[in-house]
Write a protein that holds these residues in place. Structure first.
Motif, PDB file in Angstrom:
ATOM      1  N   VAL A  18       0.854  -1.181   0.000  1.00  0.00           N
ATOM      2  CA  VAL A  18       0.000   0.000   0.000  1.00  0.00           C
ATOM      3  C   VAL A  18       0.889   1.230   0.000  1.00  0.00           C
ATOM      4  O   VAL A  18       1.843   1.323   0.783  1.00  0.00           O
ATOM      5  N   ASP A  19       0.570   2.186  -0.869  1.00  0.00           N
ATOM      6  CA  ASP A  19       1.297   3.454  -0.897  1.00  0.00           C
ATOM      7  C   ASP A  19       0.743   4.328   0.218  1.00  0.00           C
ATOM      8  O   ASP A  19      -0.269   5.003   0.057  1.00  0.00           O
ATOM      9  N   ASP A  28      -9.015   8.919   6.125  1.00  0.00           N
ATOM     10  CA  ASP A  28      -8.872   9.218   4.700  1.00  0.00           C
ATOM     11  C   ASP A  28      -8.954   7.941   3.864  1.00  0.00           C
ATOM     12  O   ASP A  28      -9.591   7.923   2.807  1.00  0.00           O
ATOM     13  N   VAL A  29      -8.362   6.866   4.340  1.00  0.00           N
ATOM     14  CA  VAL A  29      -8.448   5.567   3.646  1.00  0.00           C
ATOM     15  C   VAL A  29      -9.906   5.127   3.553  1.00  0.00           C
ATOM     16  O   VAL A  29     -10.376   4.723   2.486  1.00  0.00           O
ATOM     17  N   VAL A  30     -10.623   5.227   4.656  1.00  0.00           N
ATOM     18  CA  VAL A  30     -12.031   4.815   4.681  1.00  0.00           C
ATOM     19  C   VAL A  30     -12.856   5.690   3.738  1.00  0.00           C
ATOM     20  O   VAL A  30     -13.658   5.186   2.945  1.00  0.00           O
ATOM     21  N   GLU A  31     -12.666   7.009   3.799  1.00  0.00           N
ATOM     22  CA  GLU A  31     -13.431   7.924   2.944  1.00  0.00           C
ATOM     23  C   GLU A  31     -13.188   7.656   1.463  1.00  0.00           C
ATOM     24  O   GLU A  31     -14.131   7.581   0.670  1.00  0.00           O
ATOM     25  N   LYS A  32     -11.928   7.490   1.083  1.00  0.00           N
ATOM     26  CA  LYS A  32     -11.601   7.239  -0.325  1.00  0.00           C
ATOM     27  C   LYS A  32     -12.125   5.879  -0.773  1.00  0.00           C
ATOM     28  O   LYS A  32     -12.588   5.731  -1.903  1.00  0.00           O
ATOM     29  N   SER A  33     -12.062   4.894   0.099  1.00  0.00           N
ATOM     30  CA  SER A  33     -12.592   3.566  -0.232  1.00  0.00           C
ATOM     31  C   SER A  33     -14.105   3.617  -0.414  1.00  0.00           C
ATOM     32  O   SER A  33     -14.646   3.003  -1.336  1.00  0.00           O
ATOM     33  N   CYS A  34     -14.781   4.366   0.442  1.00  0.00           N
ATOM     34  CA  CYS A  34     -16.239   4.487   0.328  1.00  0.00           C
ATOM     35  C   CYS A  34     -16.632   5.188  -0.972  1.00  0.00           C
ATOM     36  O   CYS A  34     -17.622   4.819  -1.600  1.00  0.00           O
TER      37      CYS A  34
END
Length: 64
Positions: A18-19, A28-34
């Motif tokens: 993972v970068d 931020d990971v959760v928001e972008k994934s959603c």
């Protein structure tokens, strides 16, 4: 786990790293994934699934 073996398999298309510089936080990971996977299942357990859209909506409700 005692007496059990966990088997983890990755799809051939899934990167093995993972970068971390692409995200500013776990949130931020959760928001972008959603955003990216909105209609796909995020979790499945005991015959029930929750989409990324569900995760996003419920986490927003919890935060307010």
């Amino acid at each position: 786990m005692i007496g059990s073996v966990a088997v983890i398999a990755y799809l051939a298309s899934m990167p093995h790293t993972v970068d971390v510089s692409a995200y500013s936080s776990v949130a931020d990971v959760v928001e972008k994934s959603c955003e990216k996977f909105r209609k796909l299942p995020a979790f499945e357990c005991m015959g029930t699934s929750m989409s990324y859209d569900d995760v996003d909506r419920l986490s927003q409700d919890f935060a307010s």
